[in-house]
Design a protein around this motif. Structure first.
Motif, PDB file in Angstrom:
ATOM      1  N   TYR A  35      48.264  -6.666 -20.006  1.00 56.48           N
ATOM      2  CA  TYR A  35      49.074  -5.676 -20.731  1.00 56.48           C
ATOM      3  C   TYR A  35      50.345  -5.348 -19.938  1.00 56.48           C
ATOM      4  CZ  TYR A  35      45.162  -5.319 -23.856  1.00 56.48           C
ATOM      5  OH  TYR A  35      44.191  -5.641 -24.768  1.00 56.48           O
ATOM      6  N   ARG A  36      50.210  -5.283 -18.614  1.00 55.23           N
ATOM      7  CA  ARG A  36      51.393  -5.031 -17.776  1.00 55.23           C
ATOM      8  C   ARG A  36      52.404  -6.177 -17.937  1.00 55.23           C
ATOM      9  NH1 ARG A  36      50.637  -1.387 -13.175  1.00 55.23           N
ATOM     10  NH2 ARG A  36      48.714  -0.234 -13.531  1.00 55.23           N
ATOM     11  N   ALA A  37      51.909  -7.415 -17.949  1.00 58.88           N
ATOM     12  CA  ALA A  37      52.807  -8.571 -18.079  1.00 58.88           C
ATOM     13  C   ALA A  37      53.541  -8.534 -19.421  1.00 58.88           C
ATOM     14  CB  ALA A  37      52.002  -9.869 -17.941  1.00 58.88           C
ATOM     15  N   VAL A  92      49.192  -7.253 -30.326  1.00 56.57           N
ATOM     16  CA  VAL A  92      49.087  -7.505 -28.887  1.00 56.57           C
ATOM     17  C   VAL A  92      47.614  -7.579 -28.510  1.00 56.57           C
ATOM     18  CG1 VAL A  92      49.473  -6.496 -26.594  1.00 56.57           C
ATOM     19  CG2 VAL A  92      51.313  -6.464 -28.301  1.00 56.57           C
ATOM     20  N   ARG A  93      46.829  -6.650 -29.012  1.00 55.36           N
ATOM     21  CA  ARG A  93      45.408  -6.632 -28.670  1.00 55.36           C
ATOM     22  C   ARG A  93      44.726  -7.889 -29.211  1.00 55.36           C
ATOM     23  NH1 ARG A  93      44.782  -2.026 -25.915  1.00 55.36           N
ATOM     24  NH2 ARG A  93      42.785  -2.872 -25.288  1.00 55.36           N
ATOM     25  N   ALA A  94      45.131  -8.330 -30.400  1.00 49.13           N
ATOM     26  CA  ALA A  94      44.522  -9.539 -30.981  1.00 49.13           C
ATOM     27  C   ALA A  94      44.857 -10.755 -30.118  1.00 49.13           C
ATOM     28  CB  ALA A  94      45.017  -9.737 -32.408  1.00 49.13           C
ATOM     29  N   ALA A 168      49.590  11.535 -19.251  1.00 49.08           N
ATOM     30  CA  ALA A 168      50.231  10.966 -20.446  1.00 49.08           C
ATOM     31  C   ALA A 168      49.557   9.647 -20.816  1.00 49.08           C
ATOM     32  CB  ALA A 168      51.716  10.737 -20.186  1.00 49.08           C
ATOM     33  N   ARG A 169      49.266   8.829 -19.789  1.00 47.56           N
ATOM     34  CA  ARG A 169      48.659   7.524 -20.058  1.00 47.56           C
ATOM     35  C   ARG A 169      47.218   7.696 -20.539  1.00 47.56           C
ATOM     36  NH1 ARG A 169      47.741   2.755 -16.713  1.00 47.56           N
ATOM     37  NH2 ARG A 169      48.190   3.892 -14.800  1.00 47.56           N
ATOM     38  N   ASP A 170      46.465   8.643 -19.933  1.00 50.38           N
ATOM     39  CA  ASP A 170      45.087   8.927 -20.390  1.00 50.38           C
ATOM     40  C   ASP A 170      45.109   9.277 -21.872  1.00 50.38           C
ATOM     41  OD1 ASP A 170      44.001   8.615 -17.889  1.00 50.38           O
ATOM     42  OD2 ASP A 170      43.507  10.735 -17.570  1.00 50.38           O
ATOM     43  N   ARG A 172      47.431   8.638 -24.162  1.00 51.15           N
ATOM     44  CA  ARG A 172      47.813   7.503 -25.017  1.00 51.15           C
ATOM     45  C   ARG A 172      46.645   6.512 -25.137  1.00 51.15           C
ATOM     46  NH1 ARG A 172      52.208   5.303 -22.222  1.00 51.15           N
ATOM     47  NH2 ARG A 172      53.472   7.134 -22.489  1.00 51.15           N
ATOM     48  N   ASP A 173      45.947   6.239 -24.023  1.00 50.92           N
ATOM     49  CA  ASP A 173      44.859   5.253 -24.044  1.00 50.92           C
ATOM     50  C   ASP A 173      43.639   5.750 -24.825  1.00 50.92           C
ATOM     51  OD1 ASP A 173      46.400   3.571 -22.519  1.00 50.92           O
ATOM     52  OD2 ASP A 173      45.293   3.875 -20.650  1.00 50.92           O
ATOM     53  N   SER A 174      43.371   7.078 -24.760  1.00 52.95           N
ATOM     54  CA  SER A 174      42.152   7.579 -25.416  1.00 52.95           C
ATOM     55  C   SER A 174      42.375   7.864 -26.894  1.00 52.95           C
ATOM     56  CB  SER A 174      41.669   8.882 -24.780  1.00 52.95           C
ATOM     57  OG  SER A 174      41.836   8.855 -23.420  1.00 52.95           O
TER      58      SER A 174
END
Ligand code: CDP
Length: 218
Positions: A35-37, A92-94, A168-170, A172-174
């Motif tokens: 995901y970072r890439a 992206v996830r697919a 913020a990331r928590d 967005r991810d949850s």
């Protein structure tokens, strides 16, 4: 053989996953790197990581030999923020689902199995995993760990910014609609707030042993 290790940012899952892979002779895939890439590729092309089409293009262009996967720039906080934006894009996830499943079907180096760490390994990528761990810690402890890690890498960081970015990331991810961060119903939840790396490792080895019969070889 697949071991799934999920958890929020800086929970200690990366260190643990590499150690588990080494101990059991399994291949390791840090799925956050993918995901970072994708996030960094979009930024470099001058795009917006939240733009579905640009993010999907970058994800389909990623293969295991892509040099971007080994770049240190992937470790920066800017890369993490871009990652969590592209991670909310379903295409992206697919694309990355295929990448990850290919890894588990053909672990590199002829390894007899793999350890994958991420956010949705036990829930979406490998729901049939042989053992599942969900590694977590309080957001304050995780922000403190990330701060130390950044400083060790010589990257200047402000404590309150690191804590805010992590929250913020928590969130967005949850809260995202696709593959949100959550423990699988059959995951072993390991809260590492008050444990050191050796204690976390010992508990994880015990759990994996009880599920799979595997014993550490290293
Ligand atoms: O190292 P850290 O835990 O901070 O982050 P990472 O595991 O490298 O993941 C970076 C970002 O990629 C996360 O915030 C997620 O948004 C996303 N990610 C994901 O959605 N699914 C995964 N399996 C792995 C990472």
């Amino acid at each position: 053989m697949v071991i799934a290790i999920d958890g929020p940012a800086a929970s200690g899952k990366g260190t643990l996953s590499q150690r588990i892979a080494d101990a059991f002779g399994l291949a390791h895939l840090d799925t956050g790197v993918l995901y970072r890439a994708v996030g960094v590729s979009v930024l470099r092309a001058g795009g917006d990581p939240a733009d579905n089409a640009a993010a999907a293009r970058a994800a389909y262009a990623l293969d295991p030999d892509h040099p971007i996967l080994r770049e240190v720039e992937l470790r920066t906080d800017a890369a993490a923020q871009a990652a969590s934006k592209v991670a909310a894009v379903p295409e992206v996830r697919a694309a990355l689902l295929d990448f990850q499943r290919r890894f588990t079907q053909h672990p590199p180096g002829g390894a007899p199995g793999s350890v994958l760490d991420g956010r949705d390994i036990g829930t979406v990528v490998c729901p049939e995993a042989d053992a599942k761990l969900f590694v977590t810690a309080s957001v304050e402890v995780r922000a403190e760990r990330r701060l130390k890690e950044l400083r060790n890498r010589g990257i200047p960081a402000i404590p309150s910014d690191v804590l805010e970015d992590m929250k913020a990331r928590d969130a967005r991810d949850s809260q995202r609609a696709v593959a949100p961060l959550r423990p699988a119903a059959d995951a072993f939840v390991l809260d590492t707030s008050a444990l050191d790396a050796d204690e976390v490792f010992a508990r994880a080895v015990a759990h994996i042993g009880s599920k799979t019969g595997l014993r550490p070889t290293a």
